[in-house]
Design a protein around this motif. Sequence first.
Motif, short mmCIF file in Angstrom:
data_model
loop_
_atom_site.label_atom_id
_atom_site.label_comp_id
_atom_site.label_asym_id
_atom_site.label_seq_id
_atom_site.Cartn_x
_atom_site.Cartn_y
_atom_site.Cartn_z
N THR B 79 -63.11 133.10 -38.25
CA THR B 79 -62.31 131.82 -38.05
C THR B 79 -62.98 131.42 -38.56
O THR B 79 -62.49 129.76 -38.57
CB THR B 79 -62.59 131.67 -36.31
OG1 THR B 79 -63.87 131.71 -35.68
CG2 THR B 79 -61.54 133.28 -35.89
N GLN B 80 -64.59 131.31 -38.80
CA GLN B 80 -64.94 129.86 -39.45
C GLN B 80 -64.88 129.25 -40.57
O GLN B 80 -64.35 128.55 -41.09
CB GLN B 80 -66.75 130.57 -39.14
CG GLN B 80 -68.08 128.81 -39.95
CD GLN B 80 -67.17 128.06 -39.27
OE1 GLN B 80 -67.62 128.13 -38.45
NE2 GLN B 80 -68.09 127.14 -40.12
N ILE B 81 -64.83 130.64 -41.45
CA ILE B 81 -64.48 131.04 -42.94
C ILE B 81 -62.53 129.71 -43.21
O ILE B 81 -62.46 129.14 -43.58
CB ILE B 81 -64.47 132.23 -43.67
CG1 ILE B 81 -66.01 132.77 -43.51
CG2 ILE B 81 -63.79 132.42 -44.67
CD1 ILE B 81 -65.63 134.04 -43.68
N ILE B 82 -61.37 130.63 -41.63
CA ILE B 82 -60.52 130.06 -42.16
C ILE B 82 -60.34 128.68 -41.73
O ILE B 82 -59.76 127.90 -42.76
CB ILE B 82 -59.42 130.82 -40.77
CG1 ILE B 82 -59.28 132.35 -41.03
CG2 ILE B 82 -58.67 130.07 -40.63
CD1 ILE B 82 -59.28 132.77 -39.58
N ALA B 83 -61.38 128.54 -41.29
CA ALA B 83 -61.31 126.71 -40.35
C ALA B 83 -61.86 125.89 -42.38
O ALA B 83 -61.43 124.92 -42.18
CB ALA B 83 -62.44 126.58 -39.60
N GLU B 84 -62.81 126.57 -42.50
CA GLU B 84 -63.53 126.00 -43.90
C GLU B 84 -62.49 125.97 -44.15
O GLU B 84 -62.54 124.79 -45.20
CB GLU B 84 -64.78 126.45 -43.64
CG GLU B 84 -65.96 126.26 -43.20
CD GLU B 84 -67.61 126.63 -43.68
OE1 GLU B 84 -67.47 127.09 -44.33
OE2 GLU B 84 -68.09 127.19 -42.72
N GLY B 85 -61.89 126.90 -44.88
CA GLY B 85 -61.14 127.19 -45.99
C GLY B 85 -59.86 126.45 -46.05
O GLY B 85 -59.16 125.55 -46.30
N ALA B 86 -59.15 126.71 -44.19
CA ALA B 86 -58.29 125.25 -44.43
C ALA B 86 -58.30 123.27 -44.69
O ALA B 86 -57.38 123.10 -45.58
CB ALA B 86 -57.61 125.51 -42.74
N GLN B 87 -59.43 123.37 -43.92
CA GLN B 87 -59.87 122.28 -44.44
C GLN B 87 -59.76 121.46 -45.78
O GLN B 87 -59.70 120.63 -46.22
CB GLN B 87 -61.56 121.82 -43.64
CG GLN B 87 -60.62 121.45 -42.51
CD GLN B 87 -61.96 121.56 -41.53
OE1 GLN B 87 -63.34 121.94 -41.53
NE2 GLN B 87 -61.93 121.25 -39.67
N ALA B 88 -60.23 122.57 -46.74
CA ALA B 88 -60.53 122.54 -48.15
C ALA B 88 -59.41 122.84 -49.05
O ALA B 88 -59.22 123.15 -49.49
CB ALA B 88 -61.55 123.51 -48.56
N GLY B 89 -58.14 123.32 -48.05
CA GLY B 89 -56.63 123.30 -48.72
C GLY B 89 -56.54 124.18 -49.57
O GLY B 89 -55.26 124.23 -50.04
N LYS B 90 -57.29 125.32 -48.97
CA LYS B 90 -56.85 126.76 -49.32
C LYS B 90 -55.80 127.28 -48.66
O LYS B 90 -55.81 127.45 -46.64
CB LYS B 90 -57.94 127.64 -49.23
CG LYS B 90 -59.61 126.77 -50.00
CD LYS B 90 -59.42 126.18 -51.72
CE LYS B 90 -59.78 125.86 -52.12
NZ LYS B 90 -60.10 125.33 -53.59
N HIS B 91 -55.13 128.19 -49.09
CA HIS B 91 -53.63 128.90 -48.39
C HIS B 91 -54.92 130.50 -47.86
O HIS B 91 -55.79 130.66 -48.93
CB HIS B 91 -52.92 129.43 -49.10
CG HIS B 91 -51.96 127.93 -49.76
ND1 HIS B 91 -50.88 127.54 -49.27
CD2 HIS B 91 -51.08 127.99 -50.82
CE1 HIS B 91 -50.78 126.71 -49.25
NE2 HIS B 91 -50.98 126.86 -51.21
#
Lengths: 343, 343, 343, 343
Positions: B79-91
Amino acid sequence: MPRIKVGVIGAGKMGRIHIENLCRMFEVDVKSVSDIYADQIKDWARDRGVSYITADYREIIKDPDIDAIFICSSTNTHTQIIAEGAQAGKHIFCEKPFSFDLEETKRALNVVEQAGVKMQVGFNRRFDHNFKRVRDIVQEGKIGDPHIIKITSRDPAPPSLDYIKVSGGLFVDMAIHDFDMARYVSGSEVEEVFVKGGVLVDPAIGEAGDIDTAVITLTFNNGAIGIIDNSRQAVYGYDQRVEVFGSKGCVTTNNDYPNTAQWWTADGVHGDKPLYFFLERYKESYVEEVKAFIDCIIHDKKPAVDGQDGLQAELIAYAAKKSLLESRPVKIEEIAHEKAVKQ
Amino acid sequence: MPRIKVGVIGAGKMGRIHIENLCRMFEVDVKSVSDIYADQIKDWARDRGVSYITADYREIIKDPDIDAIFICSSTNTHTQIIAEGAQAGKHIFCEKPFSFDLEETKRALNVVEQAGVKMQVGFNRRFDHNFKRVRDIVQEGKIGDPHIIKITSRDPAPPSLDYIKVSGGLFVDMAIHDFDMARYVSGSEVEEVFVKGGVLVDPAIGEAGDIDTAVITLTFNNGAIGIIDNSRQAVYGYDQRVEVFGSKGCVTTNNDYPNTAQWWTADGVHGDKPLYFFLERYKESYVEEVKAFIDCIIHDKKPAVDGQDGLQAELIAYAAKKSLLESRPVKIEEIAHEKAVKQ
Amino acid sequence: MPRIKVGVIGAGKMGRIHIENLCRMFEVDVKSVSDIYADQIKDWARDRGVSYITADYREIIKDPDIDAIFICSSTNTHTQIIAEGAQAGKHIFCEKPFSFDLEETKRALNVVEQAGVKMQVGFNRRFDHNFKRVRDIVQEGKIGDPHIIKITSRDPAPPSLDYIKVSGGLFVDMAIHDFDMARYVSGSEVEEVFVKGGVLVDPAIGEAGDIDTAVITLTFNNGAIGIIDNSRQAVYGYDQRVEVFGSKGCVTTNNDYPNTAQWWTADGVHGDKPLYFFLERYKESYVEEVKAFIDCIIHDKKPAVDGQDGLQAELIAYAAKKSLLESRPVKIEEIAHEKAVKQ
Amino acid sequence: MPRIKVGVIGAGKMGRIHIENLCRMFEVDVKSVSDIYADQIKDWARDRGVSYITADYREIIKDPDIDAIFICSSTNTHTQIIAEGAQAGKHIFCEKPFSFDLEETKRALNVVEQAGVKMQVGFNRRFDHNFKRVRDIVQEGKIGDPHIIKITSRDPAPPSLDYIKVSGGLFVDMAIHDFDMARYVSGSEVEEVFVKGGVLVDPAIGEAGDIDTAVITLTFNNGAIGIIDNSRQAVYGYDQRVEVFGSKGCVTTNNDYPNTAQWWTADGVHGDKPLYFFLERYKESYVEEVKAFIDCIIHDKKPAVDGQDGLQAELIAYAAKKSLLESRPVKIEEIAHEKAVKQ
């Protein structure tokens, strides 16, 4: 060799199947048949060599010549006839279920026990080539300790609403065979039942107070878990499969088909549907169960499926009914106990 | 055509499967891989043409070149990585489950939604040739309305006890795939769960606080009933079968085998065992799920299995856990509500 | 590890299959591809990472960097390229048949032998999961001494008439795979051939001087008897089955299907058709044969299917042709001898 | 309804099968049985309700009460009894082959024709559930025009050498059923035969002047091609399969098994062997052929398999014998013509 003299009580669908099969056995003489519509079956029975046809089953029970009776009349008459037959010293083959009341069933079994006659209950599926092989494989230890028992049991089409109303309901009428099968293939007793059921086939069945679809979870006393799925309507035909999964492997069966032909065309691969219903699918098992019963009389052996087997299946059926009503797992002990308390 | 630039986070078993498959796609450039043991996979990744290997996943997330990330690290990091990734605009492609905590999962899904990136969850079995065909047949109406959904899902051998201890338990770790499959093939939502479970394979699994055998009854919101049977040990190999029975027929699947050879000898009929485990059985499905994800990025489509699918499967898993503990049927709503209350 | 550098000659259907598979092998670098229509494949090949594309195959043969060549050009060019490639010290993978002339084939094989390079012929079916298993079972002695070998080999649809005219005819073009299969699974050499053939699919095939249906009887040097049945048109898809019957049992294979789903309806039992044609059915075998060839170069092993295997299959094809023409069994020896006499 | 009165001539294996089946038909009265060892079967026949047992078949033929005779004596007596029975106006069921001499067969058929009685030949396999379905599917046009007919016919174990010596050889004794099957499923006449045979099972069979393994190619008058493979020994049981491939598809059958149970263990997938031999495999077909014969008498219909069917199969058998001896394809016409010339 003197022939075993048999009287058949009730010449409806099941009675006639048994008469046909008994008439083809050289060790058996079907001496008499009783049916409340005796007139309607007279010619049919005569053609099969039955010498005496009557509307009164007591004539058969009183006949000192008769060695064994087949009880194929309606369920509400079973226990009475069992008791009378046993007291008259006749060996008894009785269709399932014994009754719609556990206490009534127990009383009849007591009479049989005291009379010392042999009694077999009509769980014909134990004599089916596929399920017998499953049982053998489990007993030979080929799959180790059973962990999961799966039974698929779906009829091709629902019976008439009239029948459903007097059937005792899906559990006592239909699933009872599967409860026996679960005990038979697992070699264990059922301890608890949980049912999820519904009316998905025909609302009229629901209005008649029954369900037409059920998924039943069984817990066995050795820790194994069972699953039965029932439907009153499988449009492709009778669906009767068993699977036992264990510590060393798994044994499965497939349905029986009228032939092995498969045709491949531009549209795909095709084959015929499974055998239509119990008359086709279990044809040989009806022959085998009758052979086994006659054999246990001739050679003074214990019946392969006895009164206790009939009783246990009924207990499970009542637990299933309660589980459905109360939406919770129900222990078999609870049913047995409650009945005892009621007494 | 510019290639989709991918970063893979976590190069354990699943990460490496995805890397192998991504490297074989001409539309994809696996630019970077992160793993806490980066040193150990350096050579392996280089041979596959990966240009950047790091121990710090944030380097991937910060890289503006990266279009999409694959999250294959341990569950507690998802969940941590999901959140960081999403905020960085990554699919995002994320392995299941999202987390071991429903609220955590929901928060992560919220971030994804707000970021507007695409997210696919690793329910690879939806891309399996057999189960996809089942789903199609159901959707085409060939078997009418689904009444009974049966899923057999048995692993060939239990994982290590170490793994079991951190796995989240049989429901979240293993059955979660089957919960998704039940939703996928039926096209319906699950309303209620009842579980009968046991420790029949290895007492050590019980001592570790988990079960190894389960029979799960599902109730769907359209009245259909589902059955899942799970075991951590099927000695004959991975047992993965699905059956959907409906008003107009039934669709079943068999296991996949390494070949169709059958040999007949004086001892009987023989064949090889089913494919051993998920690496063999679902090999193609891993290729297909990755293709589908890349395809939905390239053509700006909705992912085939999204965050809600992941969440629903988790809800069912928690309901199953509760049902086992409390020996009663548990509604999904109850879980959803209870969590909301806790909030 | 240095990569094996490969040049592919001919980028038609087979050439492109090999290029796709070679490009996915981390041990291989597909350095160059030649095709008489080089322009048309340039983009396709570039996307796959091929660095050099040419219309002149001799550029590949002259390139000292190249370790191995794949000959996938039209049959009439095979022997010339084999000879040139071998003399340049390249290892050779060549599609079947080597040529349409036995003497030409033998001369090419001589050059290869003198050059001491490795040569593998494209009998990909030896690498098929089903037939490999049959061969293994036979070699392990599980079915004892082979008595009867049965091969069913039917294409889904005939090729174009243009192709048929230059194909060399059904025996050299199509049945040649089955002749090799017969030798492969039996582990014996063929001694005699008898053919019964006809034009049952399309009269135009007959007008083009070929047949479209054949039943071929083979006699092996160990007394076993073989049967091949060929058709250019099986509307249900590619039909590729092998059966070996022996003193201790029988091994059979079935076709491969896209999935195991089976649906049962009021109309019967249904399934999808077998995989459509060789691209689908033998997909993995093409990967495996290329892996095996690369592996035999890397580890300096004998090729799994060599020049002699190619030659023997051609001899059987010519004997089959003669048997059809003269309506009598023809010995392979007769063909070999006759050719020698002609020399 | 008056019962059809039947006399059975010869109470060996086949005679007894027919007696058992006839005794179970309510439309039939098996009045008398003759056997040269009448004493040995007396008790057995009495138990089945046969009233008259004699050593002299002529007593049956002379009995004006008898409607039909079953000829189950040794082959060398068939034509004589056929002639006598026909002249006495009895309907005739005769086991195959009629004789070991074509002219003798033809003379007997002439007598039958002139007498105007019904005659059925014992090609029971036409009444098999699988092959009947194949025939139906072909006739319904589901697979279009037949192109290739494949028949596998292997016995589980060779008969005694004593039997082989008087059997007339593999073609007349065993393959004759397959020749009839080829005509039956294809709906076409055979024009030419080519045989490749060998002694692979037991050298003693070769010393007795017979072969034990054969691969037979048939050419039909509509251009279709047939393949039969025969062995006297399939250690896994009776192997009886048929496949018809045509312009629109293919129909295949599998063997019959005693049950559908399959068990999966760490060693692989297992099932029981096919049904052992003709008594098990064709049990129902023997019932059906007798029903069909009785039915054609009762309802004055044409027999389903008549004298011409018996003759055609014998012609093919003799052509097969000649093909084996002379290693060349032999036309049926040649046999018919040669015999005519010999006359």
